[in-house]
Design a protein around this motif. Structure first.
Motif, PDB file in Angstrom:
ATOM      1  N   LEU A   8      31.641 -22.482  43.750  1.00  0.00           N
ATOM      2  CA  LEU A   8      31.756 -23.109  42.381  1.00  0.00           C
ATOM      3  C   LEU A   8      31.468 -22.088  41.545  1.00  0.00           C
ATOM      4  O   LEU A   8      31.929 -21.984  40.560  1.00  0.00           O
ATOM      5  CB  LEU A   8      30.593 -24.211  42.151  1.00  0.00           C
ATOM      6  CG  LEU A   8      30.660 -24.862  41.093  1.00  0.00           C
ATOM      7  CD1 LEU A   8      31.909 -25.691  40.620  1.00  0.00           C
ATOM      8  CD2 LEU A   8      29.507 -25.974  41.065  1.00  0.00           C
ATOM      9  N   GLN A   9      30.221 -21.157  41.719  1.00  0.00           N
ATOM     10  CA  GLN A   9      29.718 -20.099  40.773  1.00  0.00           C
ATOM     11  C   GLN A   9      30.868 -19.190  40.689  1.00  0.00           C
ATOM     12  O   GLN A   9      31.047 -18.528  39.555  1.00  0.00           O
ATOM     13  CB  GLN A   9      28.588 -19.672  41.367  1.00  0.00           C
ATOM     14  CG  GLN A   9      27.483 -20.548  40.911  1.00  0.00           C
ATOM     15  CD  GLN A   9      25.987 -19.881  40.948  1.00  0.00           C
ATOM     16  OE1 GLN A   9      26.155 -18.547  41.043  1.00  0.00           O
ATOM     17  NE2 GLN A   9      25.115 -20.399  41.221  1.00  0.00           N
ATOM     18  N   LEU A  10      31.647 -18.923  41.652  1.00  0.00           N
ATOM     19  CA  LEU A  10      32.697 -17.735  41.767  1.00  0.00           C
ATOM     20  C   LEU A  10      33.838 -18.262  40.730  1.00  0.00           C
ATOM     21  O   LEU A  10      34.384 -17.445  39.861  1.00  0.00           O
ATOM     22  CB  LEU A  10      33.042 -17.492  43.107  1.00  0.00           C
ATOM     23  CG  LEU A  10      32.360 -16.596  43.950  1.00  0.00           C
ATOM     24  CD1 LEU A  10      32.946 -16.642  45.537  1.00  0.00           C
ATOM     25  CD2 LEU A  10      32.255 -15.065  43.484  1.00  0.00           C
ATOM     26  N   SER A  11      34.259 -19.669  40.833  1.00  0.00           N
ATOM     27  CA  SER A  11      35.317 -20.223  40.098  1.00  0.00           C
ATOM     28  C   SER A  11      34.952 -19.956  38.689  1.00  0.00           C
ATOM     29  O   SER A  11      35.588 -19.770  37.901  1.00  0.00           O
ATOM     30  CB  SER A  11      35.372 -21.686  40.456  1.00  0.00           C
ATOM     31  OG  SER A  11      36.340 -22.111  39.839  1.00  0.00           O
ATOM     32  N   ASN A  12      33.578 -20.347  38.292  1.00  0.00           N
ATOM     33  CA  ASN A  12      33.208 -20.177  36.930  1.00  0.00           C
ATOM     34  C   ASN A  12      33.424 -18.961  36.430  1.00  0.00           C
ATOM     35  O   ASN A  12      33.361 -18.448  35.189  1.00  0.00           O
ATOM     36  CB  ASN A  12      31.759 -20.935  36.715  1.00  0.00           C
ATOM     37  CG  ASN A  12      31.823 -22.343  36.965  1.00  0.00           C
ATOM     38  OD1 ASN A  12      32.876 -22.931  36.845  1.00  0.00           O
ATOM     39  ND2 ASN A  12      30.559 -23.225  37.263  1.00  0.00           N
ATOM     40  N   LEU A  13      33.015 -17.862  37.415  1.00  0.00           N
ATOM     41  CA  LEU A  13      32.783 -16.482  36.992  1.00  0.00           C
ATOM     42  C   LEU A  13      33.999 -15.744  37.056  1.00  0.00           C
ATOM     43  O   LEU A  13      34.355 -14.416  36.712  1.00  0.00           O
ATOM     44  CB  LEU A  13      31.703 -15.915  37.814  1.00  0.00           C
ATOM     45  CG  LEU A  13      30.590 -16.072  37.508  1.00  0.00           C
ATOM     46  CD1 LEU A  13      29.543 -15.689  38.418  1.00  0.00           C
ATOM     47  CD2 LEU A  13      29.923 -15.752  36.273  1.00  0.00           C
ATOM     48  N   LEU A  14      35.362 -16.344  37.464  1.00  0.00           N
ATOM     49  CA  LEU A  14      36.881 -15.787  37.568  1.00  0.00           C
ATOM     50  C   LEU A  14      36.959 -15.110  36.228  1.00  0.00           C
ATOM     51  O   LEU A  14      36.951 -15.901  35.366  1.00  0.00           O
ATOM     52  CB  LEU A  14      37.438 -16.670  38.009  1.00  0.00           C
ATOM     53  CG  LEU A  14      37.667 -16.963  39.459  1.00  0.00           C
ATOM     54  CD1 LEU A  14      38.951 -18.021  39.576  1.00  0.00           C
ATOM     55  CD2 LEU A  14      38.078 -15.872  40.110  1.00  0.00           C
ATOM     56  N   GLY A  15      37.388 -14.030  36.297  1.00  0.00           N
ATOM     57  CA  GLY A  15      38.100 -13.478  35.154  1.00  0.00           C
ATOM     58  C   GLY A  15      36.905 -12.573  34.131  1.00  0.00           C
ATOM     59  O   GLY A  15      37.126 -12.061  33.187  1.00  0.00           O
TER      60      GLY A  15
END
Lengths: 331, 194
Positions: A8-15
């Motif tokens: 979930l955190q990785l998804s939020n930090l994408l880009g």
């Protein structure tokens, strides 16, 4: 940090660049977890693909079309204007309203006409103008014209009308002098009958028995005609009444005395004897008499012509009633 | 035009006072982003043009209700998203939508014209992505487009979709995973094309 939290955190930090304390933890987890590493790579690839979608140019003239449509919209009537004022609704609505008004007018006119029609219509009523037609009455008096309806009257009425229309020579002089006085009296007492060709007509609301000053203000529930006659027609009934002492009226004016009553001189200053003529529907005679007795004292009742004729003949026309009003016996 | 220099808020204020010319500035300024959002949600160029026109007309009609709580573009995107969602449902685009790649201005078209094979691969990759977006739920497609294509911050995305910030983040993650599932078989192709 477990894999689910990391994902979930990785998804939020994408880009976004992976730096800072939180990113350090994420990098450590990714280094240790090949599954999360693969997931992160896949999500990054998806993001890259979407971000790489080409930006398409809108069609040429989109702005022009939008503004043209906008100006058209401004010129167009609003919803309420379109709803309230469309021609296809307005014209039929107006036409329908016009027809309804017409039908309603006719209905009300007929209803009013029925309401105004007396229970026993008489020839004299048809022949003589009503209270509102004073000018017509005046004209007819001046010209001495006979209404065509008079010709359709019964023989008895014709006789009465003839007497009124063609009085004797002294009566003519007397009548001429009385005409203006009659009109003046009519205007003065709205409920009183209007003279026309020597005959007066009363309508509903008429103050019985024709002169409120003398006999009170009761209203007869049937049509009564009071007429004036300078000659002596043959009455159906002749009533002699005497005024009650309490209802003794003020001294009549000379004009009234001359035009309405035939005074019988009983010495200087003696109250006059008045003779009044009425037309009453045949079946209302008793009611008329009852009303009369309520105001005056009935001295005598003589059926003059009625006893000589058949009832069926009399029922066709109103009765001619002669009322001789004697002054009160009170000194 | 002198009016071009003024901000959206000022333009909106003027439009609310009856100046339709200011609205033209807003249309010119936001037509491209609005059209692309609608186009990617619908996947049909002509339909997107029509809906974009309706979006601006709808915005003009209801601009008196715009109180300035959000920025104009957020408000406009919200209208665009609602209009596109309605049209997407009515068209049943899932069965018959297509992507007219011809004439589309693709990245690298100008310099890569010497390599037709690469251009074809890029077009095919974009077509796959568009088809995947079309297959997603409209809310998932919208949140991916707003965040990844238009690069809007989470707060603005949440405002456009009318959802809380936390919901926007979790929904974006869920949408990306759904898109990943659809695109995973073609990753090698897309990598090769890029």
């Amino acid at each position: 940090m477990n894999c689910e939290e990391t994902e979930l955190q990785l998804s939020n930090l994408l880009g976004q660049p992976l730096d800072g304390e939180r990113s350090t933890t994420l990098r450590e987890h990714l280094a240790a977890c090949p599954r999360c590493r693969e997931e992160f790579a896949a999500l990054s690839e998806c993001r890259r693909l979407v971000a790489g979608l080409s930006i398409v140019d809108p069609p040429v003239g989109l702005v022009t079309r939008v503004m043209a449509e906008l100006h058209e919209e401004l010129r167009r009537p609003s919803f309420w204007q379109r709803w309230l004022m469309p021609v296809r609704f307005k014209v039929p609505l107006q036409a329908t309203a016009l027809v309804l008004i017409g039908v309603l007018s006719v209905y009300l006119y007929q209803k009013e006409e029925t309401k105004n029609r007396p229970s026993t219509p008489s020839t004299a009523e048809k022949a003589v103008p009503r209270n509102g037609d004073k000018e017509a009455a005046r004209s007819e008096l001046a010209l001495g014209n006979q209404s065509p309806d008079v010709a359709q009257a019964t023989p008895h009425e014709r006789a009465l009308a003839k007497i009124d229309k063609a009085p004797s020579a002294p009566a003519k002089l007397f009548e001429a002098g009385k005409t203006e006085n009659r009109l003046a009296e009519t205007e003065k007492f709205k409920s009183a009958p209007i003279p026309a060709q020597g005959v007066t007509t009363s309508q509903e609301g008429f103050a019985f028995p024709g002169d409120a000053r003398r006999f009170g203000t009761g209203t007869a529930p049937f049509a009564i005609e009071r007429f004036f006659s300078t000659s002596e027609p043959i009455p159906d009934y002749e009533l002699v009444v005497r005024q009650r002492p309490a209802q003794r009226i003020e001294q009549a004016t000379p004009g009234e005395t001359g035009k309405q009553a035939e005074s019988t001189s009983q010495g200087g200053g003696a109250p006059p004897v008045e003779i009044l003529w009425y037309r009453v529907p045949f079946d209302r005679y008793e009611q008329f008499k009852k009303e009369l007795v309520a105001h005056v004292i009935l001295e005598s009742e003589i059926p003059v012509a009625v006893k000589e004729k058949e009832a069926s003949f009399i029922a066709d026309r109103p009765l001619a009633i002669k009322v001789t009003v004697l002054p009160s016996a009170e000194k | 035009m002198l009016l071009e220099g003024i901000g959206d808020a000022e333009c909106v204020k003027r439009v609310q006072q009856g100046d339709t010319d200011s609205f033209e500035i807003l249309v010119r300024r936001h037509q491209k982003t609005t059209f692309n959002l609608v186009y990617r949600l619908l996947g049909d160029y002509d339909e997107a043009a029509e809906v974009t026109q309706e979006v601006f007309l709808s915005a003009f009609k209801s601009i008196q209700q715009f109180r300035g709580d959000a920025i104009f573009s957020t408000w406009l995107y919200r209208i665009a998203f609602n209009q596109a969602s309605t049209r997407r449902k009515s068209m049943q685009l899932a069965q018959r939508r297509h992507v007219p790649l011809e004439g589309m201005e693709l990245p690298g078209d100008g310099e890569g014209s010497a390599n037709p094979e690469k251009i074809a691969e890029q077009r095919e990759a974009q077509q796959r992505v568009q088809q995947a977006l079309d297959s997603l739920h409209k809310d998932d497609a919208a949140i991916i487009l707003l965040r990844d294509l238009h690069d809007l911050p989470y707060e603005e995305v949440a405002q456009i979709l009318g959802i809380p910030l936390g919901t926007a983040k979790s929904r974006l993650h869920r949408a990306r995973r759904a898109l990943k599932e659809l695109l995973a078989p073609h990753f090698s192709l897309t990598r090769k094309a890029s």
